[in-house]
Design an enzyme around this catalytic site. Structure first.
Site, PDB file in Angstrom:
ATOM      1  N   HIS A 293      16.298   6.936  -7.212  1.00  0.00           N
ATOM      2  CA  HIS A 293      16.610   5.840  -7.680  1.00  0.00           C
ATOM      3  C   HIS A 293      16.422   6.109  -9.338  1.00  0.00           C
ATOM      4  O   HIS A 293      16.702   6.148 -10.671  1.00  0.00           O
ATOM      5  CB  HIS A 293      15.056   4.871  -8.903  1.00  0.00           C
ATOM      6  CG  HIS A 293      14.896   4.242  -6.681  1.00  0.00           C
ATOM      7  ND1 HIS A 293      14.052   3.082  -6.692  1.00  0.00           N
ATOM      8  CD2 HIS A 293      15.659   4.058  -5.881  1.00  0.00           C
ATOM      9  CE1 HIS A 293      14.082   2.384  -5.236  1.00  0.00           C
ATOM     10  NE2 HIS A 293      14.853   3.182  -5.166  1.00  0.00           N
TER      11      HIS A 293
ATOM     12  N   GLU B 189      19.721  -8.084  -6.268  1.00  0.00           N
ATOM     13  CA  GLU B 189      20.368  -8.746  -7.079  1.00  0.00           C
ATOM     14  C   GLU B 189      21.421  -8.266  -8.202  1.00  0.00           C
ATOM     15  O   GLU B 189      21.878  -7.500  -7.571  1.00  0.00           O
ATOM     16  CB  GLU B 189      19.235  -8.584  -8.441  1.00  0.00           C
ATOM     17  CG  GLU B 189      18.274  -8.968  -7.678  1.00  0.00           C
ATOM     18  CD  GLU B 189      16.948  -8.879  -8.815  1.00  0.00           C
ATOM     19  OE1 GLU B 189      15.511  -9.306  -8.582  1.00  0.00           O
ATOM     20  OE2 GLU B 189      16.802  -8.501 -10.347  1.00  0.00           O
TER      21      GLU B 189
ATOM     22  N   TYR C 192       7.511  -2.719   0.351  1.00  0.00           N
ATOM     23  CA  TYR C 192       7.615  -1.945   2.242  1.00  0.00           C
ATOM     24  C   TYR C 192       6.783  -1.994   3.057  1.00  0.00           C
ATOM     25  O   TYR C 192       6.773  -1.943   4.386  1.00  0.00           O
ATOM     26  CB  TYR C 192       7.864  -0.555   2.042  1.00  0.00           C
ATOM     27  CG  TYR C 192       9.910  -0.278   1.226  1.00  0.00           C
ATOM     28  CD1 TYR C 192      11.010  -1.045   2.246  1.00  0.00           C
ATOM     29  CD2 TYR C 192      10.480  -0.256   0.122  1.00  0.00           C
ATOM     30  CE1 TYR C 192      12.052  -1.338   1.242  1.00  0.00           C
ATOM     31  CE2 TYR C 192      11.448   0.147  -0.571  1.00  0.00           C
ATOM     32  CZ  TYR C 192      12.281  -0.672   0.140  1.00  0.00           C
ATOM     33  OH  TYR C 192      13.680   0.036  -0.530  1.00  0.00           O
TER      34      TYR C 192
ATOM     35  N   TYR D 299      14.679  -8.154 -16.930  1.00  0.00           N
ATOM     36  CA  TYR D 299      14.449  -8.763 -15.543  1.00  0.00           C
ATOM     37  C   TYR D 299      13.763  -8.624 -14.577  1.00  0.00           C
ATOM     38  O   TYR D 299      13.907  -8.778 -13.264  1.00  0.00           O
ATOM     39  CB  TYR D 299      15.930  -7.910 -14.529  1.00  0.00           C
ATOM     40  CG  TYR D 299      17.464  -8.821 -15.793  1.00  0.00           C
ATOM     41  CD1 TYR D 299      17.621  -9.536 -14.953  1.00  0.00           C
ATOM     42  CD2 TYR D 299      17.857  -7.581 -16.689  1.00  0.00           C
ATOM     43  CE1 TYR D 299      19.022  -9.792 -16.266  1.00  0.00           C
ATOM     44  CE2 TYR D 299      18.473  -8.103 -17.799  1.00  0.00           C
ATOM     45  CZ  TYR D 299      19.125  -9.573 -17.780  1.00  0.00           C
ATOM     46  OH  TYR D 299      20.708  -9.380 -18.096  1.00  0.00           O
TER      47      TYR D 299
ATOM     48  N   GLN E  86      18.021  11.721  -3.647  1.00  0.00           N
ATOM     49  CA  GLN E  86      19.158  10.823  -4.416  1.00  0.00           C
ATOM     50  C   GLN E  86      19.924  11.301  -4.983  1.00  0.00           C
ATOM     51  O   GLN E  86      20.682  10.811  -5.475  1.00  0.00           O
ATOM     52  CB  GLN E  86      18.956   9.282  -3.806  1.00  0.00           C
ATOM     53  CG  GLN E  86      18.259   8.399  -2.939  1.00  0.00           C
ATOM     54  CD  GLN E  86      17.295   7.052  -3.270  1.00  0.00           C
ATOM     55  OE1 GLN E  86      17.422   6.371  -4.735  1.00  0.00           O
ATOM     56  NE2 GLN E  86      16.605   6.268  -3.277  1.00  0.00           N
TER      57      GLN E  86
END
Length: 383
Positions: free
Chosen positions: A164, A257, A278, A267, A92
């Site tokens: 991420h 979210e 997963y 959060y 990513q």
């Protein structure tokens, strides 16, 4: 707060699965959901983000492999922008977000401050997100170059893996502060540890230093940068008309979210989620008394959000003030209506490809980038 059931999709009709279910939820699955026109304008290799140069119709596009492209959306002229940073490309990671200061729109040609984020390699097979600031110099009707680019912020610490990063950049409307999304880097527990900046949103001065008045400023170090924490992988942030910051983030298996971001709020990730791991292991759902900030809306099945904006234009009648979220796995543009501190999905527009980013053009048209190889740049207008 609206939500979608975590039960099997086979148990629900498609119209319900498209929506955030609840007493106030609504999804337009009739003709209005198809009332957009999609025009292919160009193609790019693995784009990640785009932003209009203030005061112009030039769109700057980042390519994950470490390249910058420009396109004059008025004429269609495409060009290479030199001066991109060296990036750690893989998974990513790579070149990420691009952002400009809207107040620098006075000049139609010349210099603009440019902010870029990317994945940077570290020692011992580690890497982390960084933000750099430089100058975008353009000549009239010609090419552009990034000059004097310097790193002003680093995600801490660098860790192994290539996922991420988040590294989305947004400026406060008064342009006093820069907010940067810092993902949990797929390590989970650091999101609950405020001695690092993983799984958090940081609030900085425009030079990358910690801003005064941050919730944990008295603790010093990187902790002084933190605005909120307990996040997983934030890929969209924007300000609404009431000058409130919102973010959209990936849940695990379920539980994407949309959150109203408040200073000092936790959060909940990975202690709470409306998704599950997963491997099927459960995660406790959010609850009103769990001590964590609650999402304004959440999705299971996921929409796989990749970017978001609040629509400010007039071209799409009735959309002003709504959040527009692009989806990867959902391959759709999701329109969300805000009601105080809650939200619900109002409509979904299938585009037919994994969507990576969204920007509003000077005339109110939407510019959407697909994800991956040969990704299309799409202009979306009302039919």
């Amino acid at each position: 707060m609206t939500m979608i059931s975590k039960l099997s999709p086979a148990l629900f009709p498609a119209s319900i699965l498209l929506a955030s279910c609840g007493a106030t939820a609504h999804v337009d699955t009739g003709p209005a959901a198809a009332d957009v026109a999609v025009e292919e304008v160009a193609t790019y290799e693995r784009p990640w983000a785009a932003a209009f140069v203030p005061g112009t119709e030039v769109l700057v596009i980042t390519l994950k492999a470490g390249e910058l492209r420009g396109i004059d959306t008025a004429t269609g002229r495409q060009f290479v922008i030199t001066g991109a940073p060296q990036v750690d490309f893989g998974g990513q990671g790579g070149l990420g977000d691009v952002a400009f200061l809207p107040s620098e729109a006075a000049e139609t040609v010349g210099s603009r401050t440019i902010y870029l984020s990317w994945a940077e390699a570290g020692e011992n097979d580690t890497r982390g997100a960084v933000v750099g600031r430089g100058t975008l110099n353009c000549v009239a009707g010609g090419d552009c170059a990034v000059e004097g680019l310097k790193v002003i912020w680093r995600q801490a610490p660098k860790v192994t893996g290539r996922g991420h990063y988040s590294h989305r950049i947004r400026f406060s409307p008064d342009e006093r502060y820069m907010f940067v999304a810092s993902g949990d880097r797929q390590k989970m527990q650091p999101a609950q540890d405020t001695t690092n900046t993983l799984g958090s949103i940081v609030r900085l001065n425009l030079d990358g230093s910690p801003a005064e008045g941050n919730p944990l400023a008295s603790e010093g170090g990187v902790t002084a940068q933190i605005w909120s924490w307990g996040h997983r992988n934030i890929l969209g942030m924007d300000w609404d008309a009431e000058v409130r910051l919102w973010e959209v983030e990936h849940g695990p298996a379920g539980g994407d979210e949309l959150n109203l971001v408040k200073p000092g709020a936790n959060y909940g990730w990975p202690e709470r989620s409306f998704g599950e791991h997963y491997n099927g292991d459960p995660i406790p759902d959010h609850a009103a008394d769990d001590g964590f900030a609650q999402p304004a809306a959440h999705w299971t099945p996921v929409i796989a959000p990749s970017d978001m904006i609040f629509y400010r234009g007039d071209m799409f009648g009735g959309w002003k003030g709504d959040a527009l979220i692009t989806g990867l796995g959902s391959e759709a543009l999701v329109r969300v209506e805000i009601d105080g501190e809650t939200a619900h999905e109002a409509a979904r527009f299938p585009i037919g490809g994994r969507l990576r980013s969204i920007d509003e053009g000077p005339d109110g048209a939407l510019w959407v980038l697909e994800d991956g190889e040969g990704a299309r740049l799409l202009k979306v207008t009302p039919k």
